[in-house]
Structure formats: structure tokens, C-alpha cells
Write a protein that holds these residues in place. Structure first.
Motif, PDB file in Angstrom:
ATOM      1  N   VAL A  40     -88.438 -60.664  40.938  1.00 29.33           N
ATOM      2  CA  VAL A  40     -88.504 -62.022  40.391  1.00 29.33           C
ATOM      3  C   VAL A  40     -89.435 -62.076  39.190  1.00 29.33           C
ATOM      4  CG1 VAL A  40     -89.147 -64.419  40.870  1.00 29.33           C
ATOM      5  CG2 VAL A  40     -87.897 -63.085  42.591  1.00 29.33           C
ATOM      6  N   SER A  41     -90.576 -61.400  39.290  1.00 28.58           N
ATOM      7  CA  SER A  41     -91.525 -61.443  38.167  1.00 28.58           C
ATOM      8  C   SER A  41     -90.911 -60.856  36.898  1.00 28.58           C
ATOM      9  CB  SER A  41     -92.802 -60.685  38.540  1.00 28.58           C
ATOM     10  OG  SER A  41     -92.528 -59.296  38.730  1.00 28.58           O
ATOM     11  N   LEU A  46     -88.047 -62.643  31.350  1.00 28.85           N
ATOM     12  CA  LEU A  46     -86.894 -62.646  30.453  1.00 28.85           C
ATOM     13  C   LEU A  46     -86.519 -64.054  29.993  1.00 28.85           C
ATOM     14  CD1 LEU A  46     -84.697 -60.109  32.450  1.00 28.85           C
ATOM     15  CD2 LEU A  46     -85.864 -59.646  30.279  1.00 28.85           C
ATOM     16  N   ARG A  47     -87.179 -65.063  30.539  1.00 28.12           N
ATOM     17  CA  ARG A  47     -86.783 -66.449  30.258  1.00 28.12           C
ATOM     18  C   ARG A  47     -86.934 -66.831  28.786  1.00 28.12           C
ATOM     19  NH1 ARG A  47     -85.783 -70.189  34.295  1.00 28.12           N
ATOM     20  NH2 ARG A  47     -86.261 -69.519  36.431  1.00 28.12           N
ATOM     21  N   ASP A  48     -87.785 -66.141  28.061  1.00 28.67           N
ATOM     22  CA  ASP A  48     -87.943 -66.500  26.648  1.00 28.67           C
ATOM     23  C   ASP A  48     -86.752 -66.036  25.805  1.00 28.67           C
ATOM     24  OD1 ASP A  48     -88.579 -63.806  26.960  1.00 28.67           O
ATOM     25  OD2 ASP A  48     -90.022 -63.817  25.310  1.00 28.67           O
ATOM     26  N   ALA A  69     -79.802 -65.349  38.590  1.00 25.64           N
ATOM     27  CA  ALA A  69     -78.865 -64.756  37.648  1.00 25.64           C
ATOM     28  C   ALA A  69     -79.367 -64.969  36.232  1.00 25.64           C
ATOM     29  CB  ALA A  69     -77.475 -65.368  37.812  1.00 25.64           C
ATOM     30  N   ILE A  70     -79.006 -64.062  35.358  1.00 24.70           N
ATOM     31  CA  ILE A  70     -79.415 -64.069  33.953  1.00 24.70           C
ATOM     32  C   ILE A  70     -78.166 -64.237  33.103  1.00 24.70           C
ATOM     33  CG2 ILE A  70     -80.565 -62.742  32.139  1.00 24.70           C
ATOM     34  CD1 ILE A  70     -81.759 -61.067  34.604  1.00 24.70           C
ATOM     35  N   VAL A 103     -80.773 -55.496  30.711  1.00 25.95           N
ATOM     36  CA  VAL A 103     -81.015 -56.800  30.102  1.00 25.95           C
ATOM     37  C   VAL A 103     -82.188 -56.728  29.134  1.00 25.95           C
ATOM     38  CG1 VAL A 103     -81.648 -59.202  30.532  1.00 25.95           C
ATOM     39  CG2 VAL A 103     -80.047 -58.048  32.063  1.00 25.95           C
ATOM     40  N   ASN A 104     -83.271 -56.094  29.564  1.00 30.94           N
ATOM     41  CA  ASN A 104     -84.484 -56.059  28.754  1.00 30.94           C
ATOM     42  C   ASN A 104     -84.309 -55.246  27.477  1.00 30.94           C
ATOM     43  OD1 ASN A 104     -87.307 -56.562  28.247  1.00 30.94           O
ATOM     44  ND2 ASN A 104     -87.710 -54.468  28.906  1.00 30.94           N
ATOM     45  N   GLN A 105     -83.601 -54.132  27.572  1.00 30.56           N
ATOM     46  CA  GLN A 105     -83.540 -53.204  26.445  1.00 30.56           C
ATOM     47  C   GLN A 105     -82.257 -53.276  25.613  1.00 30.56           C
ATOM     48  OE1 GLN A 105     -84.372 -49.227  27.804  1.00 30.56           O
ATOM     49  NE2 GLN A 105     -86.377 -49.753  28.627  1.00 30.56           N
ATOM     50  N   HIS A 106     -81.154 -53.747  26.205  1.00 29.47           N
ATOM     51  CA  HIS A 106     -79.869 -53.603  25.516  1.00 29.47           C
ATOM     52  C   HIS A 106     -79.070 -54.890  25.376  1.00 29.47           C
ATOM     53  CE1 HIS A 106     -80.434 -49.264  25.805  1.00 29.47           C
ATOM     54  NE2 HIS A 106     -80.615 -49.392  27.104  1.00 29.47           N
TER      55      HIS A 106
END
Length: 307
Positions: A40-41, A46-48, A69-70, A103-106
């Protein structure tokens, strides 16, 4: 004689579990890690850049787990939709963290080209217990059908329903581990009152295609990309992987919908289930996460190129 696995400690050989055995099994499950701090953290950070939504909440006794979900921030209904899922089996760690790494990198690389919907940890109770099942001894990844007995599965199906017919690709991120053979298959045999037949665990990465709509070139595109990160599982002496015929290098097929598997929840043309082998002496946890992220990128790239 019909005998259950002789070393599984719960149940009577040949007799399916009832509520007593399920309760005994549940009493043995202990919390070993934190969904809140480890998953969760990371999603919250990723919310920004992405939209994050709670698509359900699991209530198990005194425990409550938000299902998150993102989504692509600038969702555009004119664009194709891609679904990425992980953690259907909570113990399969790289499925969760590989989805988050993607999600974070690509994910930003696909902005304006595709709508992304990512559910990185479908089974948070299983994540914390490092288990395949939910607390009712139900496998969520055999429960993706109407009136599902697994709330994890039912919640995802509700999330996906609006895009089920619009998705062009769905990749479901899994692992095959040594504990599949030492714990989870014996437990399944004991639960169902069936004999346990020992098998083998493939050493390496492989994919599960849909036997009802096979896409061999799509699967091989993913295999080729992942091979740059980790090794591909060879077939055994009988030409099988995990007891199923290898239809191509590193690929087997299952009837996804018939088995109630997560990869059947959309009508996407391109579907695959990854299987990373984290217990291999030839792979590190970092490689396993990277293999999942690379597989997602390769799958999206192929789908977009063949619209």
C-alpha cells in the motif's frame, strides 16, 4: 487405495475437508509480512503520477484490506485498454512487486498511447500469510466466474466489467515456487480428499497461453524479451512444463475461462500468465521483479503493434 498425501498434517485420507479441517488449517496460518508497509505504501507514492482507486475491501475477522488499482491519469476512452494483474496468489511476490516496478519505471512511456489499469495485489491476506489461498481455503485463481466464492476474484471482476470488452491485452503475473510441490499441491489434495501425485517444478520462466484462443507469436515476443533478463524454463524429458505439454519454447496452454483463471476476466485478444521461478539458483529477487516488468512492456508493445 485412494490415499491423500501421506505427509500433509490436516485431514483424513480420501475425505474432503469440512469446517473442522478448514478451521484447523486457518489456525496454522500466521502473518509474516505487511501488505500496508510493503504494498500500500508503494501504491500511495504513485498518486502524484497516476490515479489510485479502492475497488473493494476485504473484511476477514478483525482484519480489513483495501483493494487498490492504479489507472492512467489522463484516461481517454478513444485509446485501447491494457490490464495488468498481480498477486492473485499472494505468496507469489514478484507478481506484486513486478507490477509495481512496471508502473513506477515504465508506465509513463505509454501515456497517450494506451489506458493502463493495474491491480498489483489482488489477494492481500494471502500476501501477508505467504499463501496461495484466502482464509476460506479457496484459491482465488480458480474462482473467476459468476457468483465467485472468493471475494478477491469477485471484486476484480467488478472492477474490470466496464473494460472487459475494450481490453486489448491482459497479462497476469505469477510465480511457480518450490513450495507449490512441498505445501500447496499437498494441501490441495488433502483439502479435496484426493491422492497427491508428486511432480516437478520447472527451473525458469514460462508462460501460459489460452488454449481456446492461442496467440503463439505474442507469447514468443514476451519470451524473447524476458530471456534478456532471466532464463527460460526447459521442457522436461516428456516435453512437458508443470505437467502440461510445451507447445513452444517456454509456453504451455490452459483453457483459461473453463478453469476460472484470472487471465480470462477480459475478452482481450492477447492474454498471458507469467510464471517466474524465484527459487532458482540462477535468479535473484531483483531479476524476478525485472522479468515481470519486462514481460508487461513486451506484451503491451506487441499488442499495440498488432491492433
Amino acid at each position: 487405495m485412494n490415499t491423500a498425501n501421506p505427509f500433509y498434517p490436516i485431514g483424513t485420507p480420501g475425505k474432503p475437508w469440512d469446517d473442522v479441517e478448514r478451521a484447523e488449517w486457518l489456525s496454522r496460518q500466521t502473518r509474516q509480512r505487511s501488505y500496508e508497509s510493503e504494498v500500500v505504501s508503494k501504491i500511495e507514492r504513485l498518486r502524484d503520477r497516476f490515479d489510485v482507486e479502492e475497488y473493494g475491501r476485504l473484511e476477514y475477522g478483525e482484519e480489513s484490506f483495501p483493494l487498490l488499482a492504479i489507472r492512467s491519469r489522463d484516461w481517454n476512452d478513444d485509446l485501447p485498454v491494457v490490464l495488468v494483474t498481480g498477486g492473485v496468489h499472494g505468496y507469489e511476490t514478484s507478481g506484486v512487486h513486478g507490477a509495481l516496478q512496471f508502473v513506477n519505471q515504465h508506465a509513463a512511456d505509454y501515456a497517450g498511447r494506451v489506458n493502463l489499469l493495474v491491480a498489483p495485489c489482488i489477494s492481500p491476506w494471502g500476501y501477508e500469510r505467504i499463501h496461495r489461498w484466502n482464509p476460506n481455503a479457496i484459491d482465488p485463481n480458480r474462482s473467476f466466474y459468476d457468483n465467485s466464492p472468493a471475494e478477491e476474484s469477485a471484486a476484480l471482476m467488478r472492477l474490470v466489467a466496464p473494460i472487459r470488452d475494450r481490453a486489448v491485452m491482459h497479462i497476469d503475473l505469477h510465480e511457480t515456487t518450490d513450495t507449490d510441490e512441498t505445501e500447496f499441491r499437498p494441501a490441495l489434495a488433502a483439502r479435496d480428499g484426493k491422492p497427491f501425485t508428486p511432480g516437478g517444478i520447472p527451473d525458469g520462466f514460462y508462460l501460459v497461453d489460452d488454449s481456446e484462443n492461442p496467440q503463439p507469436e505474442f507469447q514468443q515476443a514476451v519470451i524473447a524479451a524476458v530471456e534478456k533478463v532471466t532464463h527460460i524454463a526447459p521442457a522436461d524429458a516428456d516435453g512437458n512444463l508443470i505437467g502440461s505439454p510445451a507447445v513452444a519454447r517456454g509456453v504451455i496452454q490452459y483453457p483459461l475461462k473453463q478453469l476460472g483463471l484470472c487471465a480470462s476476466v477480459t475478452n482481450a485478444t492477447y492474454k498471458t500468465t507469467t510464471e517466474v521461478y524465484p527459487d532458482s539458483p540462477r535468479a535473484t529477487p531483483e531479476q524476478c521483479n525485472e522479468a515481470q516488468a519486462v514481460a508487461v512492456c513486451a506484451a503491451i508493445d506487441y499488442a499495440l503493434a498488432h491492433l
